[in-house]
Design an enzyme around this catalytic site. Sequence first.
Site, PDB file in Angstrom:
ATOM      1  N   ASP A 125     -26.776  44.103  64.485  1.00  0.00           N
ATOM      2  CA  ASP A 125     -26.646  44.901  65.697  1.00  0.00           C
ATOM      3  C   ASP A 125     -26.762  46.381  65.355  1.00  0.00           C
ATOM      4  O   ASP A 125     -26.199  46.834  64.364  1.00  0.00           O
ATOM      5  CB  ASP A 125     -25.294  44.610  66.362  1.00  0.00           C
ATOM      6  CG  ASP A 125     -25.210  45.206  67.761  1.00  0.00           C
ATOM      7  OD1 ASP A 125     -26.250  45.279  68.448  1.00  0.00           O
ATOM      8  OD2 ASP A 125     -24.105  45.601  68.161  1.00  0.00           O
ATOM      9  N   HIS A 132     -25.612  56.507  74.651  1.00  0.00           N
ATOM     10  CA  HIS A 132     -24.425  55.707  74.336  1.00  0.00           C
ATOM     11  C   HIS A 132     -23.665  56.300  73.148  1.00  0.00           C
ATOM     12  O   HIS A 132     -22.446  56.486  73.207  1.00  0.00           O
ATOM     13  CB  HIS A 132     -24.834  54.266  74.033  1.00  0.00           C
ATOM     14  CG  HIS A 132     -23.714  53.400  73.522  1.00  0.00           C
ATOM     15  ND1 HIS A 132     -22.687  52.955  74.330  1.00  0.00           N
ATOM     16  CD2 HIS A 132     -23.443  52.923  72.278  1.00  0.00           C
ATOM     17  CE1 HIS A 132     -21.848  52.228  73.608  1.00  0.00           C
ATOM     18  NE2 HIS A 132     -22.277  52.193  72.362  1.00  0.00           N
ATOM     19  N   ARG A 141     -14.392  61.397  69.168  1.00  0.00           N
ATOM     20  CA  ARG A 141     -14.312  62.498  68.188  1.00  0.00           C
ATOM     21  C   ARG A 141     -14.488  63.883  68.812  1.00  0.00           C
ATOM     22  O   ARG A 141     -14.459  64.874  68.107  1.00  0.00           O
ATOM     23  CB  ARG A 141     -15.381  62.301  67.104  1.00  0.00           C
ATOM     24  CG  ARG A 141     -15.115  61.132  66.160  1.00  0.00           C
ATOM     25  CD  ARG A 141     -16.200  61.024  65.115  1.00  0.00           C
ATOM     26  NE  ARG A 141     -17.492  60.713  65.699  1.00  0.00           N
ATOM     27  CZ  ARG A 141     -17.928  59.466  65.956  1.00  0.00           C
ATOM     28  NH1 ARG A 141     -17.165  58.443  65.653  1.00  0.00           N
ATOM     29  NH2 ARG A 141     -19.103  59.259  66.494  1.00  0.00           N
ATOM     30  N   GLU A 198     -21.852  45.117  76.242  1.00  0.00           N
ATOM     31  CA  GLU A 198     -22.844  46.117  75.856  1.00  0.00           C
ATOM     32  C   GLU A 198     -24.204  45.593  76.301  1.00  0.00           C
ATOM     33  O   GLU A 198     -24.624  44.503  75.908  1.00  0.00           O
ATOM     34  CB  GLU A 198     -22.815  46.388  74.348  1.00  0.00           C
ATOM     35  CG  GLU A 198     -21.532  47.113  73.948  1.00  0.00           C
ATOM     36  CD  GLU A 198     -21.564  47.708  72.554  1.00  0.00           C
ATOM     37  OE1 GLU A 198     -22.332  47.213  71.700  1.00  0.00           O
ATOM     38  OE2 GLU A 198     -20.805  48.671  72.320  1.00  0.00           O
ATOM     39  N   GLU A 200     -27.880  45.307  76.032  1.00  0.00           N
ATOM     40  CA  GLU A 200     -28.835  45.529  74.936  1.00  0.00           C
ATOM     41  C   GLU A 200     -30.062  44.642  75.130  1.00  0.00           C
ATOM     42  O   GLU A 200     -30.047  43.693  75.911  1.00  0.00           O
ATOM     43  CB  GLU A 200     -28.198  45.178  73.575  1.00  0.00           C
ATOM     44  CG  GLU A 200     -26.911  45.931  73.286  1.00  0.00           C
ATOM     45  CD  GLU A 200     -26.448  45.813  71.837  1.00  0.00           C
ATOM     46  OE1 GLU A 200     -27.290  45.520  70.951  1.00  0.00           O
ATOM     47  OE2 GLU A 200     -25.241  46.020  71.593  1.00  0.00           O
ATOM     48  N   ASP A 232     -23.667  42.215  73.974  1.00  0.00           N
ATOM     49  CA  ASP A 232     -22.813  42.266  72.793  1.00  0.00           C
ATOM     50  C   ASP A 232     -21.368  42.490  73.263  1.00  0.00           C
ATOM     51  O   ASP A 232     -20.894  43.621  73.359  1.00  0.00           O
ATOM     52  CB  ASP A 232     -23.300  43.417  71.896  1.00  0.00           C
ATOM     53  CG  ASP A 232     -22.421  43.627  70.689  1.00  0.00           C
ATOM     54  OD1 ASP A 232     -21.763  42.667  70.259  1.00  0.00           O
ATOM     55  OD2 ASP A 232     -22.394  44.766  70.175  1.00  0.00           O
ATOM     56  N   ARG A 236     -12.745  46.662  72.775  1.00  0.00           N
ATOM     57  CA  ARG A 236     -12.630  48.072  72.385  1.00  0.00           C
ATOM     58  C   ARG A 236     -11.329  48.390  71.673  1.00  0.00           C
ATOM     59  O   ARG A 236     -11.288  49.274  70.805  1.00  0.00           O
ATOM     60  CB  ARG A 236     -12.750  48.964  73.629  1.00  0.00           C
ATOM     61  CG  ARG A 236     -14.020  48.791  74.402  1.00  0.00           C
ATOM     62  CD  ARG A 236     -15.229  49.091  73.564  1.00  0.00           C
ATOM     63  NE  ARG A 236     -16.471  48.895  74.304  1.00  0.00           N
ATOM     64  CZ  ARG A 236     -17.669  48.887  73.741  1.00  0.00           C
ATOM     65  NH1 ARG A 236     -17.798  49.053  72.429  1.00  0.00           N
ATOM     66  NH2 ARG A 236     -18.746  48.699  74.465  1.00  0.00           N
ATOM     67  N   GLN A 239     -11.591  47.063  68.189  1.00  0.00           N
ATOM     68  CA  GLN A 239     -12.557  47.913  67.491  1.00  0.00           C
ATOM     69  C   GLN A 239     -11.936  49.239  67.032  1.00  0.00           C
ATOM     70  O   GLN A 239     -12.135  49.683  65.900  1.00  0.00           O
ATOM     71  CB  GLN A 239     -13.732  48.181  68.439  1.00  0.00           C
ATOM     72  CG  GLN A 239     -14.909  48.904  67.805  1.00  0.00           C
ATOM     73  CD  GLN A 239     -16.065  49.075  68.800  1.00  0.00           C
ATOM     74  OE1 GLN A 239     -16.020  48.581  69.922  1.00  0.00           O
ATOM     75  NE2 GLN A 239     -17.098  49.770  68.374  1.00  0.00           N
ATOM     76  N   TYR A 243     -12.220  49.706  62.938  1.00  0.00           N
ATOM     77  CA  TYR A 243     -13.607  50.074  62.600  1.00  0.00           C
ATOM     78  C   TYR A 243     -13.793  51.020  61.424  1.00  0.00           C
ATOM     79  O   TYR A 243     -14.883  51.123  60.875  1.00  0.00           O
ATOM     80  CB  TYR A 243     -14.344  50.590  63.841  1.00  0.00           C
ATOM     81  CG  TYR A 243     -14.262  52.065  64.125  1.00  0.00           C
ATOM     82  CD1 TYR A 243     -15.369  52.898  63.860  1.00  0.00           C
ATOM     83  CD2 TYR A 243     -13.120  52.639  64.663  1.00  0.00           C
ATOM     84  CE1 TYR A 243     -15.310  54.260  64.138  1.00  0.00           C
ATOM     85  CE2 TYR A 243     -13.062  53.995  64.940  1.00  0.00           C
ATOM     86  CZ  TYR A 243     -14.150  54.798  64.671  1.00  0.00           C
ATOM     87  OH  TYR A 243     -14.095  56.134  64.946  1.00  0.00           O
ATOM     88  N   LYS A 252     -16.489  42.501  67.582  1.00  0.00           N
ATOM     89  CA  LYS A 252     -17.830  42.126  68.038  1.00  0.00           C
ATOM     90  C   LYS A 252     -18.147  40.671  67.724  1.00  0.00           C
ATOM     91  O   LYS A 252     -19.267  40.232  67.941  1.00  0.00           O
ATOM     92  CB  LYS A 252     -18.862  43.003  67.322  1.00  0.00           C
ATOM     93  CG  LYS A 252     -18.626  44.486  67.467  1.00  0.00           C
ATOM     94  CD  LYS A 252     -19.164  44.989  68.780  1.00  0.00           C
ATOM     95  CE  LYS A 252     -19.214  46.497  68.793  1.00  0.00           C
ATOM     96  NZ  LYS A 252     -19.961  46.984  69.951  1.00  0.00           N
ATOM     97  N   THR A 256     -21.880  36.818  71.407  1.00  0.00           N
ATOM     98  CA  THR A 256     -23.033  37.627  71.799  1.00  0.00           C
ATOM     99  C   THR A 256     -23.880  36.708  72.668  1.00  0.00           C
ATOM    100  O   THR A 256     -24.269  35.633  72.221  1.00  0.00           O
ATOM    101  CB  THR A 256     -23.841  38.072  70.555  1.00  0.00           C
ATOM    102  OG1 THR A 256     -22.971  38.773  69.662  1.00  0.00           O
ATOM    103  CG2 THR A 256     -25.013  38.950  70.953  1.00  0.00           C
ATOM    104  N   THR A 348     -26.411  49.621  72.555  1.00  0.00           N
ATOM    105  CA  THR A 348     -26.196  49.764  73.994  1.00  0.00           C
ATOM    106  C   THR A 348     -27.208  50.727  74.602  1.00  0.00           C
ATOM    107  O   THR A 348     -27.433  51.814  74.070  1.00  0.00           O
ATOM    108  CB  THR A 348     -24.770  50.267  74.265  1.00  0.00           C
ATOM    109  OG1 THR A 348     -23.871  49.445  73.543  1.00  0.00           O
ATOM    110  CG2 THR A 348     -24.446  50.215  75.745  1.00  0.00           C
ATOM    111  N   GLU A 362     -18.010  53.306  78.832  1.00  0.00           N
ATOM    112  CA  GLU A 362     -18.626  54.562  79.282  1.00  0.00           C
ATOM    113  C   GLU A 362     -18.483  54.735  80.791  1.00  0.00           C
ATOM    114  O   GLU A 362     -18.209  55.834  81.269  1.00  0.00           O
ATOM    115  CB  GLU A 362     -20.105  54.580  78.916  1.00  0.00           C
ATOM    116  CG  GLU A 362     -20.375  54.630  77.424  1.00  0.00           C
ATOM    117  CD  GLU A 362     -21.803  54.246  77.118  1.00  0.00           C
ATOM    118  OE1 GLU A 362     -22.674  55.120  77.115  1.00  0.00           O
ATOM    119  OE2 GLU A 362     -22.071  53.046  76.907  1.00  0.00           O
TER     120      GLU A 362
END
Length: 420
Positions: A125, A132, A141, A198, A200, A232, A236, A239, A243, A252, A256, A348, A362
């Site tokens: 992936d 995204h 961040r 997600e 995709e 996907d 969250r 994650q 992560y 994840k 899928t 995404t 989002e």
Amino acid sequence: MTLMKSWVESANAVTTDFPLNNLPCGVFSTGDEQPRCGVAIGNFILDISALEAEGLLKLADEPLFDVPFWNELMEAGPEVWADLRAQVTAMLAAGASKRWIIEDHLVPLADATLHMPFLISEYTDFYAGRHHATNVGTMFRGAENALPPNWLHIPIGYNGRASSVVVSGTEVRRPWGQLKSPDMETPIFAPSQRFDIELEMGAIVGQPSELGYPVSVAEADAMIFGYVLLNDWSARDIQAWEYQPLGPFQAKATATSISPWIVMKAALEPFRAATPAREVPLLPHLQEPGPMLYNIALEVGLTPEGGTETVISRTNYAEMYYSAAQQLAHHTTSGCAMNVGDLLGSGTISGPTKESRGSLLELSWGGKEPFAIAGGTRSFIEDNDTLTLRGAALGDGYRIGFGTCTGKVIPALKDPWQRR
Ligand code: CA
């Protein structure tokens, strides 16, 4: 390109996903019969396995469709892919001479159960949509550091799980996992509260590469057999805690989902689109010799249990910063071999506007801005919500559709270690 006329009347409708121009590859069954290979045409499936068994379709010395997956056709190579399209087009075109024989091998789509169309070798992936990556980076961040320093130079990816790739229609159970929000001292183990999608596209590798040798972007493009819609599913909260430093893992791995029809690259040729302007030049091995994306309109629908669907996002595959060919080429730079049946998730696909964001993370801006749906609001997926992805390349009076990629989220197990 214009619509190619078929004697299958429903294939000539502007609204069908499956005109003669498309001929997507699937695996289907009816009643108690064994799954077999078929090609969608209008409201029907042409039984490719039966046509080959009866000698009406011949592509190779050995049969390719005596198995319920498309891998053997993929292995046979691009010339055989083109031969399949030529022979099937001749059978189904308006005025075809053998119509009376072929007609016996049409199965109504409404009577069929659709299965996984290919054996998945491995699943990778990517994170190749700039809008995204910018949105998620800004949330996690801050706007200043939204894109990591490597992002404009390589398509970022991780090795996912092939074992949990499922076909559209498969229910997806809300996962349990380790969660730790910033205000918690220590993590807890609980069902995910921030379960997400997600939007995709998935690229399916139809030809292998040799261990030890990288391929060029042009070679990578030629290796791709076709494309599917791909969801996907992403937890969250799992994650966010897991992560760093190695990327997503259990967040994840639950499932899928892919759409049941592989749209062959040949059907998408008239819709090729260039990647966006490069902010910084790519190194030569990642530069594209031509347009490698496709203009594919995409949307996501959310339907609560017993409610009506709201379309929550509309976007386009051409929004990606990196193409599948670039991702595949990058994947081999280390000498990593790619196999027939490898699946590459695009990342995404969010557009530049709020309405074109390809994940609930989002759309609700991390849960801070719940968005409206018919009869309520959402920040993340609630139990028994059904999420449906749709996509089509839009031609002049016809569409190359992917069918739907749908999945209902069912409640988490009450006790994950308690067998039913
Ligand atoms: Ca993803």
